[in-house]
Design a protein around this motif. Structure first.
Motif, mmCIF file in Angstrom:
data_model
loop_
_atom_site.group_PDB
_atom_site.id
_atom_site.type_symbol
_atom_site.label_atom_id
_atom_site.label_comp_id
_atom_site.label_asym_id
_atom_site.label_seq_id
_atom_site.Cartn_x
_atom_site.Cartn_y
_atom_site.Cartn_z
ATOM 1 N N UNK A 280 0.836 -1.198 0.000
ATOM 2 C CA UNK A 280 0.000 0.000 0.000
ATOM 3 C C UNK A 280 0.873 1.251 0.000
ATOM 4 N N UNK A 281 1.902 1.265 0.832
ATOM 5 C CA UNK A 281 2.793 2.425 0.907
ATOM 6 C C UNK A 281 3.520 2.617 -0.414
ATOM 7 N N UNK A 282 4.019 1.529 -0.991
ATOM 8 C CA UNK A 282 4.730 1.623 -2.264
ATOM 9 C C UNK A 282 3.800 2.137 -3.363
ATOM 10 N N UNK A 283 2.584 1.598 -3.429
ATOM 11 C CA UNK A 283 1.645 2.020 -4.471
ATOM 12 C C UNK A 283 1.296 3.497 -4.336
ATOM 13 N N UNK A 284 1.016 3.941 -3.117
ATOM 14 C CA UNK A 284 0.719 5.367 -2.889
ATOM 15 C C UNK A 284 1.876 6.229 -3.368
ATOM 16 N N UNK A 285 3.087 5.830 -3.011
ATOM 17 C CA UNK A 285 4.258 6.642 -3.321
ATOM 18 C C UNK A 285 4.533 6.685 -4.821
ATOM 19 N N UNK A 302 -0.176 10.447 2.791
ATOM 20 C CA UNK A 302 -0.202 8.995 2.997
ATOM 21 C C UNK A 302 -1.156 8.629 4.127
ATOM 22 N N UNK A 303 -2.033 7.677 3.874
ATOM 23 C CA UNK A 303 -2.950 7.168 4.890
ATOM 24 C C UNK A 303 -2.932 5.650 4.847
ATOM 25 N N UNK A 304 -2.794 5.022 6.021
ATOM 26 C CA UNK A 304 -2.822 3.566 6.117
ATOM 27 C C UNK A 304 -4.260 3.116 6.298
ATOM 28 N N UNK A 305 -4.733 2.119 5.542
ATOM 29 C CA UNK A 305 -6.107 1.635 5.711
ATOM 30 C C UNK A 305 -6.372 1.223 7.159
#
Length: 442
Positions: A280-285, A302-305
């Motif tokens: 998720x972090x990689x995709x957002x970035x 950036x927001x964590x589900x």
């Protein structure tokens, strides 16, 4: 002025951080509460298989018919305790040491074990690692002062011992590239390389026992794939490693820190969630980089589900998602922060002096910083830091910085972040003491 986290001594002796820095009131914070539970114990997680915790580092101890296989060996100063704990559960000779990676807390504690082997007349144990461990050790020798400084800043403890010469290191005599199978005592030990927290990581699968030893691939908190002060981490490949470990179907997972994980379903679930967090972090970035966004905006958005953010074993107590995103940016987009003036910047002190002049002086910047502390702590820290840079001898600037960064320290959960905020606050507190002493002596 009372200092809640007085600066530790600049001590290069091989000593652990003092006790006051191992609690939530110190820089190590809640992270070491998570890691403290198995400390000083040998936990039998499978027949003839123990998780031994010397200090805050776990060592996997596997007794075979030919002798002991150790995955990791803790820190140098933990060596005597490691030997003592092992000898409470088995008297078997040491046969093989496997480094899960070359970090200072995982590959330097077996001096007493090697000395014992020599005294007993046992054959010299074999030391096995991924080939990249050799390069890491060589980098450590070249950057000893840097690393002792960074580690003291992170931990809030004293400067600790660091290898400075080739003779300070227990060098592997067997290295591998992708995979390696060792046959010891009639059992197979399958070694697999991964790039994750480090580029030299090894996880060990023991199919006859359904046990996997993963080193720092699992720490019981948000993966350490960011770390603002250390070399590159590899979030994408770490997620892939989680998938590969889960796929072999272990019943027991021995981590580098924290308690062992028992049960195939639990292991699969936790590794799967950790992999999802990293992806998720990689995709957002990457999506944001492809859209032309600057690094500061990428981190701020950036927001964590929630279904991941609420999991107790993914909490940002060591690293945090924003730091991981910053490392993804560094890996794929370089170090430039997106602001043209910062490509070849003027010294920050010069910029601060001009901004202070425009604001009406460093006192005005410091006053505005104090006004913002309750409403916008991030911005307050920026202004307080600029005030200190503009006027290093201004007590009001240091008072604002000490207060702002102390508040930031108190609000921060991550081990990495707390260390940096602690130093900022402590530096201004020390400056205030010096300025006060100088003023009073006049």
């Amino acid at each position: 002025m009372n200092d809640p986290f007085a600066a530790p001594p600049d001590d290069t002796a091989d000593t652990p951080a003092p006790a006051e820095h191992r609690t939530p009131s110190g820089t190590m914070g809640w992270l070491f509460e998570v890691w403290a539970e198995p400390k000083g114990r040998a936990i039998e997680v499978a027949p003839r298989t123990w998780q031994v915790t010397a200090g805050v580092v776990n060592v996997a101890v596997i007794e075979t018919d030919e002798g002991l296989v150790l995955v990791d060996t803790a820190m140098r100063h933990d060596g005597p305790e490691l030997l003592r704990l092992i000898r409470t559960v088995t008297d078997a000779p040491l046969h093989t040491v496997v480094y899960s990676h070359a970090h200072i807390d995982h590959a330097f504690g077996h001096g007493p074990l090697l000395a014992e082997a020599a005294e007993r007349g046992d054959p010299p144990p074999r030391i096995v690692a991924h080939r990249a461990v050799m390069d890491r050790f060589r980098r450590y020798i070249r950057t000893a002062d840097l690393n002792t400084t960074v580690n003291a800043r992170q931990s809030g403890g004293p400067r600790t011992w660091w290898p400075r010469h080739e003779t300070d290191i227990f060098w592997p005599d067997t290295v591998y590239d992708d995979t390696l199978t060792l046959r010891i005592g009639g059992e197979n030990f399958h070694l697999h390389h991964a790039r994750a927290e480090t580029d030299d990581a090894t996880w060990v699968w023991i199919p006859g026992r359904r046990v996997v030893c993963v080193g720092d691939l699992w720490n019981g908190v948000c993966p350490n794939a960011g770390n603002p002060q250390k070399v590159q981490r590899y979030a994408d490949e770490w997620a892939d490693a989680f998938d590969r470990i889960a796929a072999v179907g272990p019943d027991t997972l021995i981590p580098g820190h924290s308690m062992p994980i028992l049960g195939a379903a639990t292991i699969r679930e936790r590794l799967g969630n950790a992999a999802e967090l990293l992806r998720h972090i990689v995709a957002h970035t990457l999506d944001a980089l492809n859209a032309g966004q600057r690094p500061d905006t990428i981190l701020d958005t950036l927001r964590v589900p929630p279904h991941l953010a609420d999991l107790p074993y993914l909490q940002p107590l060591h690293d945090r998602p924003e730091f991981i995103a910053a490392n993804v940016i560094r890996l794929h987009g370089g170090w430039w922060n997106g602001y043209a003036a910062d490509l070849l910047p003027a010294p920050r002190e010069q910029l601060a002096a001009v901004l202070a002049e425009l604001a009406g002086g460093a006192d005005a910047l410091a006053a505005k910083a104090r006004d913002l502390i309750g409403d916008d702590l991030q911005l307050a820290c920026h202004l307080a830091e600029l005030a200190v840079l503009a006027a290093p001898d201004n007590t009001g600037a240091h008072e604002a910085a000490a207060e702002a960064f102390t508040r930031r320290f108190d609000a921060e959960t991550s081990f990495m972040g707390r260390g940096i905020y602690r130093i900022a606050a402590t530096t201004s507190r020390e400056a205030l003491r010096t300025l006060t002493t100088t003023r009073d002596s006049r």
